[in-house]
Design a protein around this motif. Structure first.
Motif, mmCIF file in Angstrom:
data_model
loop_
_atom_site.group_PDB
_atom_site.id
_atom_site.type_symbol
_atom_site.label_atom_id
_atom_site.label_comp_id
_atom_site.label_asym_id
_atom_site.label_seq_id
_atom_site.Cartn_x
_atom_site.Cartn_y
_atom_site.Cartn_z
ATOM 1 N N LEU A 25 0.833 -1.206 0.000
ATOM 2 C CA LEU A 25 0.000 0.000 0.000
ATOM 3 C C LEU A 25 0.866 1.253 0.000
ATOM 4 O O LEU A 25 0.606 2.221 -0.729
ATOM 5 C CB LEU A 25 -0.924 0.001 1.226
ATOM 6 N N GLU A 26 1.916 1.239 0.811
ATOM 7 C CA GLU A 26 2.816 2.390 0.879
ATOM 8 C C GLU A 26 3.603 2.560 -0.410
ATOM 9 O O GLU A 26 3.835 3.691 -0.869
ATOM 10 C CB GLU A 26 3.771 2.228 2.064
ATOM 11 N N SER A 27 4.019 1.436 -1.019
ATOM 12 C CA SER A 27 4.850 1.523 -2.224
ATOM 13 C C SER A 27 4.101 2.165 -3.392
ATOM 14 O O SER A 27 4.721 2.772 -4.260
ATOM 15 C CB SER A 27 5.344 0.131 -2.618
ATOM 16 N N LYS A 28 2.778 2.041 -3.418
ATOM 17 C CA LYS A 28 1.979 2.668 -4.478
ATOM 18 C C LYS A 28 1.229 3.895 -3.983
ATOM 19 O O LYS A 28 0.381 4.445 -4.696
ATOM 20 C CB LYS A 28 0.995 1.657 -5.069
ATOM 21 N N SER A 29 1.535 4.320 -2.746
ATOM 22 C CA SER A 29 0.894 5.515 -2.151
ATOM 23 C C SER A 29 -0.622 5.433 -2.204
ATOM 24 O O SER A 29 -1.316 6.398 -2.556
ATOM 25 C CB SER A 29 1.380 6.781 -2.868
ATOM 26 N N VAL A 30 -1.159 4.249 -1.869
ATOM 27 C CA VAL A 30 -2.607 4.071 -1.827
ATOM 28 C C VAL A 30 -3.119 4.537 -0.468
ATOM 29 O O VAL A 30 -2.690 4.032 0.572
ATOM 30 C CB VAL A 30 -2.992 2.597 -2.054
ATOM 31 N N SER A 31 -4.001 5.512 -0.485
ATOM 32 C CA SER A 31 -4.557 6.021 0.769
ATOM 33 C C SER A 31 -5.762 5.173 1.190
ATOM 34 O O SER A 31 -6.586 4.792 0.358
ATOM 35 C CB SER A 31 -4.978 7.482 0.627
ATOM 36 N N ILE A 32 -5.852 4.894 2.475
ATOM 37 C CA ILE A 32 -6.905 4.047 3.023
ATOM 38 C C ILE A 32 -7.871 4.884 3.843
ATOM 39 O O ILE A 32 -7.467 5.697 4.682
ATOM 40 C CB ILE A 32 -6.317 2.936 3.920
ATOM 41 N N SER A 33 -9.159 4.680 3.602
ATOM 42 C CA SER A 33 -10.192 5.266 4.466
ATOM 43 C C SER A 33 -11.085 4.142 4.969
ATOM 44 O O SER A 33 -11.454 3.253 4.200
ATOM 45 C CB SER A 33 -11.020 6.306 3.711
ATOM 46 N N ASN A 76 -6.922 -10.897 -0.095
ATOM 47 C CA ASN A 76 -7.070 -10.974 -1.549
ATOM 48 C C ASN A 76 -7.715 -9.719 -2.118
ATOM 49 O O ASN A 76 -7.281 -9.194 -3.146
ATOM 50 C CB ASN A 76 -7.903 -12.200 -1.923
ATOM 51 N N LEU A 77 -8.762 -9.235 -1.460
ATOM 52 C CA LEU A 77 -9.475 -8.062 -1.980
ATOM 53 C C LEU A 77 -8.628 -6.801 -1.855
ATOM 54 O O LEU A 77 -8.664 -5.929 -2.733
ATOM 55 C CB LEU A 77 -10.805 -7.902 -1.249
ATOM 56 N N ILE A 78 -7.868 -6.682 -0.771
ATOM 57 C CA ILE A 78 -6.961 -5.536 -0.625
ATOM 58 C C ILE A 78 -5.867 -5.603 -1.686
ATOM 59 O O ILE A 78 -5.532 -4.592 -2.327
ATOM 60 C CB ILE A 78 -6.363 -5.500 0.794
ATOM 61 N N SER A 79 -5.306 -6.796 -1.896
ATOM 62 C CA SER A 79 -4.261 -6.975 -2.906
ATOM 63 C C SER A 79 -4.790 -6.654 -4.302
ATOM 64 O O SER A 79 -4.106 -6.006 -5.110
ATOM 65 C CB SER A 79 -3.735 -8.410 -2.851
ATOM 66 N N ASN A 80 -6.019 -7.074 -4.603
ATOM 67 C CA ASN A 80 -6.614 -6.767 -5.906
ATOM 68 C C ASN A 80 -6.795 -5.263 -6.093
ATOM 69 O O ASN A 80 -6.597 -4.734 -7.188
ATOM 70 C CB ASN A 80 -7.963 -7.468 -6.047
ATOM 71 N N ALA A 81 -7.207 -4.580 -5.009
ATOM 72 C CA ALA A 81 -7.394 -3.124 -5.098
ATOM 73 C C ALA A 81 -6.064 -2.431 -5.380
ATOM 74 O O ALA A 81 -6.003 -1.469 -6.162
ATOM 75 C CB ALA A 81 -8.012 -2.609 -3.799
ATOM 76 N N ILE A 82 -4.999 -2.921 -4.755
ATOM 77 C CA ILE A 82 -3.670 -2.332 -4.988
ATOM 78 C C ILE A 82 -3.279 -2.518 -6.451
ATOM 79 O O ILE A 82 -2.755 -1.595 -7.089
ATOM 80 C CB ILE A 82 -2.633 -2.987 -4.059
ATOM 81 N N ASP A 83 -3.523 -3.700 -6.997
ATOM 82 C CA ASP A 83 -3.189 -3.960 -8.396
ATOM 83 C C ASP A 83 -4.045 -3.121 -9.346
ATOM 84 O O ASP A 83 -3.600 -2.786 -10.455
ATOM 85 C CB ASP A 83 -3.387 -5.440 -8.711
ATOM 86 N N GLY A 115 -0.450 3.614 -11.106
ATOM 87 C CA GLY A 115 0.516 4.567 -10.587
ATOM 88 C C GLY A 115 0.324 4.824 -9.111
ATOM 89 O O GLY A 115 -0.058 3.946 -8.348
ATOM 90 N N GLU A 116 0.598 6.042 -8.705
ATOM 91 C CA GLU A 116 0.463 6.424 -7.310
ATOM 92 C C GLU A 116 -0.788 7.274 -7.121
ATOM 93 O O GLU A 116 -1.381 7.781 -8.060
ATOM 94 C CB GLU A 116 1.704 7.184 -6.842
ATOM 95 N N GLY A 117 -1.199 7.414 -5.868
ATOM 96 C CA GLY A 117 -2.345 8.268 -5.557
ATOM 97 C C GLY A 117 -3.682 7.566 -5.596
ATOM 98 O O GLY A 117 -4.733 8.208 -5.662
ATOM 99 N N GLY A 118 -3.677 6.237 -5.544
ATOM 100 C CA GLY A 118 -4.928 5.497 -5.533
ATOM 101 C C GLY A 118 -5.601 5.548 -4.171
ATOM 102 O O GLY A 118 -4.985 5.911 -3.158
ATOM 103 N N THR A 119 -6.865 5.182 -4.146
ATOM 104 C CA THR A 119 -7.619 5.160 -2.884
ATOM 105 C C THR A 119 -8.315 3.821 -2.723
ATOM 106 O O THR A 119 -8.723 3.193 -3.698
ATOM 107 C CB THR A 119 -8.665 6.287 -2.824
#
Length: 411
Positions: free
Chosen positions: A274-282, A304-311, A315-319
């Motif tokens: 999550l940190e490597s792709k700068s995905v912000s979590i709410s 699995n669902l968190i990993s899929n969301a990261i994929d 780029g960066e800045g995903g949520t």
């Protein structure tokens, strides 16, 4: 089917009391049995509502019995009985058809269509040739007309059971059964490999980070990452201990677990990606509850669902927004990302084994089919809603009866 089959003895039994008993089962109990089957099969109501309907819908049956003369043989008023048997039969048909129209899973939709095709024509024939015609002319014998429809339905059942399977019945030959077992073993082993692959990937990334931190001598961060490595290794060991059960079939080892705790652990396990792709979590945990579940498998579903969301995020800045909330039928958990989304065809096939939208060699296409299987084992479900370019939401549903304790908690 039992009510109809047993009730048909009224045509051959000569003893008046038994004949009356079987005739009443055929005419009054069969519509009750069918509408209760349709309610259960369609999953249109909650378990509690279904239990209430099981008793409430018996009332017309008992009223019919009370007002019908029993001697020398039962004399049913078919005009009055038509007022409730027709709604039972036709309402059941409506539920079967509507369950097919509502179903979004491609495989289940096919089976619901087959079930509707098997039941609806004979049921309509029963309403027309038995209940309506008897209400007009009580001594009318419509069994010849009914038998033609029933035999056609039986032929359809045999053909569909051989080709597709109906109501969970699938006619197989011995070789087919053997092949099915081989496929089951391969699928189970592949699912296990998929779970291990996710864990080893996390361990590998964490180890790489530890090596970098050793150079910079940031001891506190090293300690934290080492603890995470140990937690990941422990998770793998749990999976290894249960590999045999996983190959045969997924068996739940149930206990009490807190959903927020499981989600916290899953997020912690995926912290580095999550940190490597700068995905912000709410997070929005509007309900805090303990559930009776298999916490190992359920946490793996979250992973699995968190990993899929990261994929899915580019780029960066995903949520990634995670919600745990209470719905009418139980507890729901939403995983919503702002990634690339998926086309309609992919959405329909996303839970099929070996299907993947990720065109990478290390993706086996088993993560979501595993999630689907685990949620089914828990009596729940997983659904997806997505639009290409507008993100994806996966929704988990856990039935209300699995809930142990509840208290409100904001997050």
């Amino acid at each position: 089917m039992i009510f109809t089959g047993v009730g048909s003895f009224s045509e051959v039994v000569m003893e008046p009391d038994l004949r009356s008993f079987f005739f009443f089962i055929l005419q009054a109990c069969s519509p009750y049995g069918f509408v209760m089957f349709a309610i259960s099969y369609s999953e249109a109501v909650t378990r509690r509502t279904k239990n209430v309907l099981a008793y409430v819908l018996l009332l017309p049956l008992f009223v019919t019995l009370l007002i019908s003369p029993l001697k020398p043989e039962i004399q049913i008023d078919f005009i009055l009985m038509l007022l409730w048997t027709a709604p039972y039969y036709l309402g059941g048909c409506f539920l079967l058809v509507s369950s097919y129209l509502r179903e979004r899973n491609r495989v289940k939709r096919k089976y619901r269509l087959l079930t509707a095709c098997f039941f609806v024509p004979p049921i309509i024939a029963i309403v027309v040739f038995n209940h309506i015609t008897r209400a007009v002319k009580q001594d009318f014998d419509g069994y010849f007309n009914l038998s033609i429809v029933v035999w056609c339905g039986f032929a359809f059942f045999i053909i569909a059971a051989i080709r597709f399977g109906v109501l969970g019945v699938r006619i197989r030959f011995e070789k087919q059964l053997h092949d099915q077992k081989i496929k089951g073993i391969a699928s189970g082993a592949a699912m296990f490999n998929h779970a291990v692959k996710n864990r080893i990937t996390n361990i590998d990334m964490l180890t790489g980070r530890v090596r970098e931190l050793v150079k910079s001598e940031r001891n506190e961060q090293i300690d934290e990452d080492i603890k995470r490595i140990m937690a990941e290794t422990k998770q793998v060991m749990h999976m290894v201990k249960r590999i045999q059960k996983q190959i045969e079939d997924v068996e739940l080892v149930e206990g009490t677990a807190n959903l927020i705790d499981l989600m916290t652990h899953a997020l912690h396990a995926n912290r580095y990606p999550l940190e490597s792709k700068s995905v912000s979590i709410s997070t929005d945990y509007s309900v805090n509850c303990n559930m009776m579940c298999d916490k190992l498998h359920l946490q793996e579903v979250f992973n699995n669902l968190i990993s899929n969301a990261i994929d899915a995020v580019e780029g960066e800045g995903g949520t990634l927004a995670i919600r745990i909330y209470e719905a009418k039928s139980g507890i729901r958990i939403d995983f919503t990302d702002n990634g690339t989304g998926m086309v309609k065809k992919a959405e329909e096939q996303i839970f099929d084994p070996f299907y993947s939208t990720k065109q990478r060699e290390e993706n086996f296409g088993l993560g979501l089919s595993y999630c689907y299987l685990i949620m089914q084992k828990h009596g729940g479900s997983i659904k997806v809603s997505s639009s290409q370019g507008a993100g994806t939401t996966f929704t988990l549903h856990l039935p209300k009866y699995r809930r142990i304790r509840t208290s409100n908690k904001g997050g």
